[in-house]
Write an enzyme that holds these catalytic residues in place. Sequence first.
Site, PDB file in Angstrom:
ATOM      1  N   LYS A   1       1.583 -12.981  44.642  1.00 47.82           N
ATOM      2  CA  LYS A   1       0.152 -12.871  44.338  1.00 47.82           C
ATOM      3  C   LYS A   1      -0.116 -12.709  42.839  1.00 47.82           C
ATOM      4  O   LYS A   1      -1.086 -13.244  42.314  1.00 47.82           O
ATOM      5  CB  LYS A   1      -0.465 -11.713  45.113  1.00 47.82           C
ATOM      6  CG  LYS A   1      -0.540 -11.999  46.602  1.00 47.82           C
ATOM      7  CD  LYS A   1      -1.157 -10.859  47.361  1.00 47.82           C
ATOM      8  CE  LYS A   1      -1.028 -11.099  48.863  1.00 47.82           C
ATOM      9  NZ  LYS A   1      -1.739 -12.311  49.305  1.00 47.82           N
TER      10      LYS A   1
ATOM     11  N   ALA B   1     -14.542 -19.568  54.899  1.00 52.41           N
ATOM     12  CA  ALA B   1     -15.540 -20.639  54.819  1.00 52.41           C
ATOM     13  C   ALA B   1     -16.967 -20.086  54.729  1.00 52.41           C
ATOM     14  O   ALA B   1     -17.922 -20.829  54.505  1.00 52.41           O
ATOM     15  CB  ALA B   1     -15.404 -21.557  56.019  1.00 52.41           C
TER      16      ALA B   1
ATOM     17  N   THR C   1      -3.528 -21.183  51.512  1.00 55.98           N
ATOM     18  CA  THR C   1      -2.624 -20.265  50.805  1.00 55.98           C
ATOM     19  C   THR C   1      -3.144 -20.052  49.385  1.00 55.98           C
ATOM     20  O   THR C   1      -3.457 -21.017  48.687  1.00 55.98           O
ATOM     21  CB  THR C   1      -1.195 -20.867  50.720  1.00 55.98           C
ATOM     22  OG1 THR C   1      -0.845 -21.336  52.005  1.00 55.98           O
ATOM     23  CG2 THR C   1      -0.188 -19.846  50.231  1.00 55.98           C
ATOM     24  N   ALA C   2      -3.242 -18.800  48.992  1.00 55.32           N
ATOM     25  CA  ALA C   2      -3.650 -18.422  47.636  1.00 55.32           C
ATOM     26  C   ALA C   2      -5.113 -18.705  47.305  1.00 55.32           C
ATOM     27  O   ALA C   2      -5.511 -18.658  46.151  1.00 55.32           O
ATOM     28  CB  ALA C   2      -2.751 -19.056  46.577  1.00 55.32           C
ATOM     29  N   ALA C   3      -5.930 -18.984  48.331  1.00 54.17           N
ATOM     30  CA  ALA C   3      -7.377 -19.139  48.076  1.00 54.17           C
ATOM     31  C   ALA C   3      -7.916 -17.821  47.513  1.00 54.17           C
ATOM     32  O   ALA C   3      -8.690 -17.804  46.548  1.00 54.17           O
ATOM     33  CB  ALA C   3      -8.115 -19.506  49.357  1.00 54.17           C
ATOM     34  N   GLY C   4      -7.481 -16.718  48.110  1.00 54.18           N
ATOM     35  CA  GLY C   4      -7.937 -15.407  47.654  1.00 54.18           C
ATOM     36  C   GLY C   4      -7.489 -15.114  46.226  1.00 54.18           C
ATOM     37  O   GLY C   4      -8.229 -14.524  45.441  1.00 54.18           O
ATOM     38  N   ASP C   5      -6.281 -15.536  45.878  1.00 54.55           N
ATOM     39  CA  ASP C   5      -5.777 -15.324  44.507  1.00 54.55           C
ATOM     40  C   ASP C   5      -6.597 -16.142  43.505  1.00 54.55           C
ATOM     41  O   ASP C   5      -6.943 -15.657  42.424  1.00 54.55           O
ATOM     42  CB  ASP C   5      -4.299 -15.732  44.410  1.00 54.55           C
ATOM     43  CG  ASP C   5      -3.408 -14.818  45.243  1.00 54.55           C
ATOM     44  OD1 ASP C   5      -3.752 -13.632  45.394  1.00 54.55           O
ATOM     45  OD2 ASP C   5      -2.373 -15.300  45.744  1.00 54.55           O
TER      46      ASP C   5
HETATM   47  P1  ADP Z   1      -7.719 -14.782  51.541  1.00 57.25           P
HETATM   48  O1  ADP Z   1      -7.172 -16.065  50.991  1.00 57.25           O
HETATM   49  O2  ADP Z   1      -7.463 -13.592  50.679  1.00 57.25           O
HETATM   50  O3  ADP Z   1      -7.400 -14.556  52.995  1.00 57.25           O
HETATM   51  P2  ADP Z   1     -10.311 -15.940  52.210  1.00 57.25           P
HETATM   52  O4  ADP Z   1      -9.690 -16.675  53.342  1.00 57.25           O
HETATM   53  O5  ADP Z   1     -11.576 -15.210  52.456  1.00 57.25           O
HETATM   54  O6  ADP Z   1      -9.309 -14.900  51.496  1.00 57.25           O
HETATM   55  O7  ADP Z   1     -10.556 -17.019  51.045  1.00 57.25           O
HETATM   56  C1  ADP Z   1     -10.934 -16.635  49.760  1.00 57.25           C
HETATM   57  C2  ADP Z   1     -12.045 -17.518  49.257  1.00 57.25           C
HETATM   58  O8  ADP Z   1     -11.625 -18.906  49.313  1.00 57.25           O
HETATM   59  C3  ADP Z   1     -13.316 -17.476  50.069  1.00 57.25           C
HETATM   60  O9  ADP Z   1     -14.121 -16.378  49.679  1.00 57.25           O
HETATM   61  C4  ADP Z   1     -13.943 -18.833  49.734  1.00 57.25           C
HETATM   62  O10 ADP Z   1     -14.538 -18.795  48.449  1.00 57.25           O
HETATM   63  C5  ADP Z   1     -12.717 -19.742  49.625  1.00 57.25           C
HETATM   64  N1  ADP Z   1     -12.412 -20.402  50.914  1.00 57.25           N
HETATM   65  C6  ADP Z   1     -11.436 -20.068  51.787  1.00 57.25           C
HETATM   66  N2  ADP Z   1     -11.454 -20.883  52.870  1.00 57.25           N
HETATM   67  C7  ADP Z   1     -12.455 -21.764  52.663  1.00 57.25           C
HETATM   68  C8  ADP Z   1     -13.001 -22.880  53.398  1.00 57.25           C
HETATM   69  N3  ADP Z   1     -12.495 -23.231  54.587  1.00 57.25           N
HETATM   70  N4  ADP Z   1     -14.036 -23.553  52.868  1.00 57.25           N
HETATM   71  C9  ADP Z   1     -14.575 -23.203  51.664  1.00 57.25           C
HETATM   72  N5  ADP Z   1     -14.110 -22.174  50.924  1.00 57.25           N
HETATM   73  C10 ADP Z   1     -13.072 -21.466  51.403  1.00 57.25           C
END
Ligand code: ADP
Length: 316
Positions: free
Chosen positions: A42, A225, A250-254
Amino acid sequence: MAGHGISVWGSLNIDLTVRVQAFVRPGQTVPGQSFHTFTGGKGGNQAVAAARLGADVRMIACVGDDLYGEMYRDVLRREGVDASCLSIKRDASTGTALIEVEDSGENRIVVVAGANARLTTAAAVRYSEVLSQSAYLLMQLETPMDGVLAAAEAARSAGVTVIMDPAPVRPLDEALLRLCDYVTPNETELQALTGMPVGTLEQAERACRELLARGAGAVVNKRGAEGALYVDRDGAFHVPAFAVKAVDTTAAGDTFNAALAVGLDGGMSVREALRFANAAAGLSTTGLGAQTAMPDWNSVEDTIRYNKLRKFIQHL
Ligand code: ADP
């Protein structure tokens, strides 16, 4: 006084990923279909994401005295991250994750913290000047809690804004929460931290308020989403996600946390920075791998502009 740029305190892992038709059973040898080596962890993910977005980024982390440590240092340098605060631990391996992915999509992962377990209070003392010279500090919980607390203390006492990602989730002391300007749990983490339901925005807001009551400056609930929910003592608002074709989250949160810091550091309001973070994180889900699909500043701006244009045309 706080200085400029972004410091990232946290983990560096090398992900060794094999694809297999079916998981190997004890005593069995099976042919694998492919093998890939990715840089992850992370901490590293947040540093690379922030550097791609154009920020001035330094990484504070530990690696082993091995080829993977050298490899990660090279990757950080290539990405434009200042890697001069990486400590090399002679008697530890660089952090690794051994990942088996089955055709069904199920995975099995063995994580060896290795040198990441050495990012303790001593490192916070050693790098206290660096920590206090940044404008923002990005943190997560893949390294020891005493180090996280000491680094947050060093940064906060110098007026640095601390952005804490409570992942992987662990109980958070009020002493640590009080040092966090922003805490950014996803839905699972928010639920685990508070024991409260988080399914609707109203429920999530109540759970975020519980973290505010325990000392956090502001809470950003990442909701996949559904985008993000921002809550502070003055109020709350929801920032919707961007419509993307997500193939690997993966790593969207990062990416989200990195973009939040980059946006704020660039002078955006909190609301603008959260929209910027949603766009960057959304884009990062459109390609495979953790760091591969992390976007640069122009791609994020283009996405925001395109989205505005689309909404404008829909209203004509
Ligand atoms: P983590 O990756 O920590 O589990 P999330 O799944 O909430 O956290 O994703 C983090 C951010 O990534 C979300 O707040 C959003 O901005 C973006 N995101 C994740 N999944 C999607 C999606 N399917 N469509 C659009 N944005 C997304």
